[in-house]
Design a protein around this motif. Structure first.
Motif, PDB file in Angstrom:
ATOM      1  N   MET A   1      81.376  39.706  85.384  1.00  0.00           N
ATOM      2  CA  MET A   1      82.789  39.934  85.693  1.00  0.00           C
ATOM      3  C   MET A   1      83.607  38.782  85.120  1.00  0.00           C
ATOM      4  N   LYS A   2      84.718  39.126  84.463  1.00  0.00           N
ATOM      5  CA  LYS A   2      85.623  38.114  83.914  1.00  0.00           C
ATOM      6  C   LYS A   2      86.614  37.705  84.999  1.00  0.00           C
ATOM      7  N   THR A   3      86.991  36.429  84.970  1.00  0.00           N
ATOM      8  CA  THR A   3      87.907  35.906  85.983  1.00  0.00           C
ATOM      9  C   THR A   3      89.228  35.485  85.356  1.00  0.00           C
ATOM     10  N   LEU A   4      90.310  35.890  85.994  1.00  0.00           N
ATOM     11  CA  LEU A   4      91.642  35.425  85.646  1.00  0.00           C
ATOM     12  C   LEU A   4      92.108  34.543  86.789  1.00  0.00           C
ATOM     13  N   VAL A   5      92.416  33.284  86.480  1.00  0.00           N
ATOM     14  CA  VAL A   5      92.894  32.355  87.509  1.00  0.00           C
ATOM     15  C   VAL A   5      94.410  32.253  87.417  1.00  0.00           C
ATOM     16  N   ILE A   6      95.061  32.580  88.506  1.00  0.00           N
ATOM     17  CA  ILE A   6      96.511  32.417  88.614  1.00  0.00           C
ATOM     18  C   ILE A   6      96.742  31.163  89.440  1.00  0.00           C
ATOM     19  N   GLU A   7      97.384  30.177  88.833  1.00  0.00           N
ATOM     20  CA  GLU A   7      97.720  28.947  89.553  1.00  0.00           C
ATOM     21  C   GLU A   7      99.195  28.981  89.906  1.00  0.00           C
ATOM     22  N   TRP A   8      99.488  28.706  91.158  1.00  0.00           N
ATOM     23  CA  TRP A   8     100.868  28.639  91.635  1.00  0.00           C
ATOM     24  C   TRP A   8     101.136  27.212  92.085  1.00  0.00           C
ATOM     25  N   ARG A   9     102.072  26.566  91.402  1.00  0.00           N
ATOM     26  CA  ARG A   9     102.465  25.204  91.754  1.00  0.00           C
ATOM     27  C   ARG A   9     103.775  25.257  92.530  1.00  0.00           C
ATOM     28  N   HIS A  10     103.813  24.502  93.619  1.00  0.00           N
ATOM     29  CA  HIS A  10     105.037  24.503  94.420  1.00  0.00           C
ATOM     30  C   HIS A  10     105.171  23.223  95.224  1.00  0.00           C
ATOM     31  N   LEU A  11     106.408  22.900  95.537  1.00  0.00           N
ATOM     32  CA  LEU A  11     106.728  21.750  96.377  1.00  0.00           C
ATOM     33  C   LEU A  11     106.089  21.925  97.752  1.00  0.00           C
ATOM     34  N   ASP A  12     105.531  20.840  98.254  1.00  0.00           N
ATOM     35  CA  ASP A  12     104.979  20.839  99.601  1.00  0.00           C
ATOM     36  C   ASP A  12     105.422  19.551 100.290  1.00  0.00           C
ATOM     37  N   TYR A  44      87.201  42.830  86.039  1.00  0.00           N
ATOM     38  CA  TYR A  44      88.014  41.626  86.182  1.00  0.00           C
ATOM     39  C   TYR A  44      88.149  41.235  87.648  1.00  0.00           C
ATOM     40  N   GLN A  45      88.186  39.938  87.861  1.00  0.00           N
ATOM     41  CA  GLN A  45      88.469  39.384  89.179  1.00  0.00           C
ATOM     42  C   GLN A  45      89.650  38.432  89.019  1.00  0.00           C
ATOM     43  N   VAL A  46      90.620  38.542  89.905  1.00  0.00           N
ATOM     44  CA  VAL A  46      91.787  37.669  89.882  1.00  0.00           C
ATOM     45  C   VAL A  46      91.679  36.699  91.051  1.00  0.00           C
ATOM     46  N   LYS A  47      91.776  35.406  90.737  1.00  0.00           N
ATOM     47  CA  LYS A  47      91.730  34.373  91.774  1.00  0.00           C
ATOM     48  C   LYS A  47      93.062  33.644  91.804  1.00  0.00           C
ATOM     49  N   LEU A  48      93.566  33.404  92.993  1.00  0.00           N
ATOM     50  CA  LEU A  48      94.813  32.674  93.177  1.00  0.00           C
ATOM     51  C   LEU A  48      94.487  31.255  93.612  1.00  0.00           C
ATOM     52  N   MET A  49      95.045  30.302  92.887  1.00  0.00           N
ATOM     53  CA  MET A  49      94.850  28.891  93.194  1.00  0.00           C
ATOM     54  C   MET A  49      96.224  28.272  93.475  1.00  0.00           C
ATOM     55  N   ASP A  54     104.310  17.039  95.192  1.00  0.00           N
ATOM     56  CA  ASP A  54     105.244  16.203  95.940  1.00  0.00           C
ATOM     57  C   ASP A  54     106.586  16.187  95.199  1.00  0.00           C
ATOM     58  N   GLU A  55     107.535  15.504  95.781  1.00  0.00           N
ATOM     59  CA  GLU A  55     108.905  15.465  95.241  1.00  0.00           C
ATOM     60  C   GLU A  55     108.952  14.958  93.799  1.00  0.00           C
ATOM     61  N   ALA A  56     108.044  14.089  93.412  1.00  0.00           N
ATOM     62  CA  ALA A  56     108.042  13.529  92.056  1.00  0.00           C
ATOM     63  C   ALA A  56     107.771  14.582  90.993  1.00  0.00           C
ATOM     64  N   LYS A  57     107.148  15.690  91.370  1.00  0.00           N
ATOM     65  CA  LYS A  57     106.811  16.743  90.397  1.00  0.00           C
ATOM     66  C   LYS A  57     107.571  18.034  90.669  1.00  0.00           C
ATOM     67  N   ILE A  58     108.744  17.908  91.278  1.00  0.00           N
ATOM     68  CA  ILE A  58     109.501  19.101  91.665  1.00  0.00           C
ATOM     69  C   ILE A  58     109.882  19.975  90.466  1.00  0.00           C
ATOM     70  N   GLN A  59     109.977  19.392  89.267  1.00  0.00           N
ATOM     71  CA  GLN A  59     110.321  20.192  88.092  1.00  0.00           C
ATOM     72  C   GLN A  59     109.237  21.226  87.788  1.00  0.00           C
ATOM     73  N   GLU A  60     108.032  21.064  88.341  1.00  0.00           N
ATOM     74  CA  GLU A  60     106.943  22.032  88.167  1.00  0.00           C
ATOM     75  C   GLU A  60     106.872  23.036  89.311  1.00  0.00           C
ATOM     76  N   SER A  61     107.737  22.866  90.307  1.00  0.00           N
ATOM     77  CA  SER A  61     107.678  23.737  91.465  1.00  0.00           C
ATOM     78  C   SER A  61     108.054  25.166  91.085  1.00  0.00           C
ATOM     79  N   ASN A  62     107.352  26.117  91.664  1.00  0.00           N
ATOM     80  CA  ASN A  62     107.520  27.548  91.414  1.00  0.00           C
ATOM     81  C   ASN A  62     107.028  27.947  90.021  1.00  0.00           C
ATOM     82  N   LEU A  63     106.080  27.191  89.502  1.00  0.00           N
ATOM     83  CA  LEU A  63     105.458  27.459  88.206  1.00  0.00           C
ATOM     84  C   LEU A  63     104.210  28.307  88.418  1.00  0.00           C
ATOM     85  N   ILE A  64     104.055  29.343  87.584  1.00  0.00           N
ATOM     86  CA  ILE A  64     102.863  30.186  87.616  1.00  0.00           C
ATOM     87  C   ILE A  64     102.156  30.045  86.283  1.00  0.00           C
ATOM     88  N   LEU A  65     100.842  29.758  86.353  1.00  0.00           N
ATOM     89  CA  LEU A  65     100.019  29.678  85.151  1.00  0.00           C
ATOM     90  C   LEU A  65      98.902  30.714  85.255  1.00  0.00           C
TER      91      LEU A  65
END
Length: 132
Positions: A1-12, A44-49, A54-65
């Motif tokens: 099975m092939k894997t697709l990794v969806i990464e979600w980056r967000h402020l915490d 296919y298998q889809v995995k969510l990561m 933190d505040e220093a990387k807020i420009q990456e918040s709400n980013l999906i890869l």
């Protein structure tokens, strides 16, 4: 099975994230569930990561890869920064974070159809158009 990794980056901030990121996260959880149901039979298998920022990387918040590639490099979606009251409340100062334009419309969260389109394109599949 092939894997697709969806990464979600967000402020915490102490376990809290902003309203727009919360909506994107909820959409990703639901889409991952639906995509796995539909794509498992195709091998296919889809995995969510989730990556908490933190505040220093807020420009990456709400980013999906998808497999390390930003969604805006996969489909036609334009990323902009705009004022976010929710982020501002969390960090205690005026904050701007990611929003998107998709199919001519502005969204503060990443819409589910854009996520679905990006997954399909990254896997070489066609997105079925909804009637009506």
């Amino acid at each position: 099975m092939k894997t697709l990794v969806i990464e979600w980056r967000h402020l915490d901030v102490e376990g809290e994230t902003c309203e727009r990121c919360s909506q994107t996260g909820a959409s990703l959880v639901e889409e991952t569930r639906l995509l796995n149901r539909k794509l498992n039979s195709l091998g296919y298998q889809v995995k969510l990561m989730e990556t908490k920022l933190d505040e220093a990387k807020i420009q990456e918040s709400n980013l999906i890869l998808l497999n390390g590639v930003p969604i805006e490099k996969i489909i036609k979606i334009r990323v902009v920064d705009n004022y976010c009251k929710s982020c501002s409340d969390l960090v205690g100062s005026e904050t701007y974070c990611r929003a998107v334009y998709y199919k001519g419309r502005k969204y503060d969260d990443v819409p589910r159809i854009a996520i679905r389109e990006a997954v399909a394109k990254s896997l070489g599949l066609k997105v079925r158009k909804r009637k009506g």
